[in-house]
Scaffold this motif. Structure first.
Motif, mmCIF file in Angstrom:
data_model
loop_
_atom_site.group_PDB
_atom_site.id
_atom_site.type_symbol
_atom_site.label_atom_id
_atom_site.label_comp_id
_atom_site.label_asym_id
_atom_site.label_seq_id
_atom_site.Cartn_x
_atom_site.Cartn_y
_atom_site.Cartn_z
ATOM 1 N N ILE B 46 0.584 -0.946 0.022
ATOM 2 C CA ILE B 46 0.099 0.152 -0.376
ATOM 3 C C ILE B 46 1.003 1.135 0.412
ATOM 4 N N TYR B 47 1.497 1.516 1.149
ATOM 5 C CA TYR B 47 2.765 2.170 1.439
ATOM 6 C C TYR B 47 3.954 2.093 2.160
ATOM 7 N N TYR B 48 4.896 2.336 1.885
ATOM 8 C CA TYR B 48 6.283 2.316 2.352
ATOM 9 C C TYR B 48 7.071 3.467 2.741
ATOM 10 N N SER B 49 7.575 3.285 3.614
ATOM 11 C CA SER B 49 8.531 4.424 4.506
ATOM 12 C C SER B 49 9.509 3.744 4.250
ATOM 13 N N ALA B 50 10.987 4.854 3.438
ATOM 14 C CA ALA B 50 12.310 5.015 3.650
ATOM 15 C C ALA B 50 12.960 5.649 4.913
ATOM 16 N N ALA B 51 12.452 6.177 5.436
ATOM 17 C CA ALA B 51 13.081 6.599 7.323
ATOM 18 C C ALA B 51 11.666 7.913 7.557
ATOM 19 N N ALA B 52 12.288 8.268 9.060
ATOM 20 C CA ALA B 52 10.714 9.581 9.133
ATOM 21 C C ALA B 52 10.799 10.572 8.040
ATOM 22 N N ASP B 53 9.364 10.766 7.895
ATOM 23 C CA ASP B 53 9.046 12.037 7.231
ATOM 24 C C ASP B 53 9.338 11.904 5.711
ATOM 25 N N ILE B 54 9.555 10.069 5.369
ATOM 26 C CA ILE B 54 9.772 10.122 4.160
ATOM 27 C C ILE B 54 8.873 9.092 3.581
ATOM 28 N N THR B 55 8.059 8.749 2.607
ATOM 29 C CA THR B 55 7.126 7.741 2.125
ATOM 30 C C THR B 55 6.509 8.124 0.727
ATOM 31 N N ASP B 56 6.002 7.038 0.575
ATOM 32 C CA ASP B 56 6.321 6.381 -0.482
ATOM 33 C C ASP B 56 4.819 5.850 -1.453
ATOM 34 N N LYS B 57 4.603 5.794 -2.172
ATOM 35 C CA LYS B 57 3.386 5.059 -2.665
ATOM 36 C C LYS B 57 3.714 3.643 -3.117
#
Lengths: 113, 113
Positions: B46-57
């Motif tokens: 659904i979504y993922y995040s590489a680090a705090a404040d970084i998200t992507d679809k």
């Protein structure tokens, strides 16, 4: 468009025999492959993986085979044990470390005593 | 306790309501992911995040919102729940530059009436 396909929704194997779970993929960019195991009401757990530079990886009773030309991988479990009854997912990614995984639909394996 | 946890484990809501699913990991992993599991589709990102404040679809982001203000938390919000969002949701995490092995939480079973 299912890039990773597990065409057998279920598989039933007698205890002590070999279980073979299959997985096909369509994206030629996939370079690293993983198998996960999932019990009911739990999250998937990592089982075994293989890089495209290999055609086989073995870990105890579990062996994964990769046929790049056929875009096919399989998981062999031998001998099968009742505790192996679970849903198995194969997953693929274009690059080791790329983080995003594409999963197949899963195969429910039942080991009969 | 160390590991990755999800709350609630079970949730029933009504169409149009806002729902937030929580995910917390204690490993300080950089990457976090949200998947949904549906019969015939396996696990879809659904979504993922590489680090705090970084998200992507991911593959199926529509209808979902995520945030990551702290490394250890990655909540998933359904802003206006629909029946098609009835599913089992899994959160996962892994370290940067590892062999793609993701560690999954126990899942949240969400039913939208």
């Amino acid at each position: 468009d299912q890039q990773v396909k597990q065409n057998s929704p279920s598989l039933s194997v007698q205890e002590g025999r070999i279980s073979i779970l299959n997985c096909d993929y369509t994206n030629s960019m996939f370079d690293y492959f993983l198998w996960y195991k999932k019990y009911p009401a739990e999250g998937p757990t990592f089982l075994i993986s293989i890089s495209s530079i290999k055609d086989k990886n073995e870990d105890g009773r579990f062996t994964v085979f990769l046929n790049k030309s056929a875009k096919h991988l399989s998981l062999h479990i031998v001998p099968s044990q009742p505790g192996d009854s679970a849903v198995y997912f194969c997953a693929a990614t274009p690059l080791k470390g790329a983080q995003k995984l594409v999963f197949g639909q899963g195969t429910r394996l039942t080991i009969n005593p | 306790d160390a590991g990755i946890t999800q709350s609630p484990r079970y949730k029933i809501t009504e169409t149009g309501r806002q729902v937030t699913l929580m995910c917390h990991q204690t490993w300080s992993h950089s990457y976090m992911f949200w998947y949904r599991q549906d019969l015939g589709h396996g696990l879809r990102l659904i979504y993922y995040s590489a680090a705090a404040d970084i998200t992507d679809k991911g593959e199926v982001p529509d209808g979902y919102v995520v945030s990551r203000s702290k490394t250890e938390n990655f909540p998933l919000t359904l802003e206006s729940a629909t029946r098609s969002q009835t599913s089992v949701y899994f959160c996962a995490s892994n370290e940067d530059n590892t062999y793609n092995e993701q560690f999954f939480g126990p899942g949240t079973r969400l039913t939208v009436l």
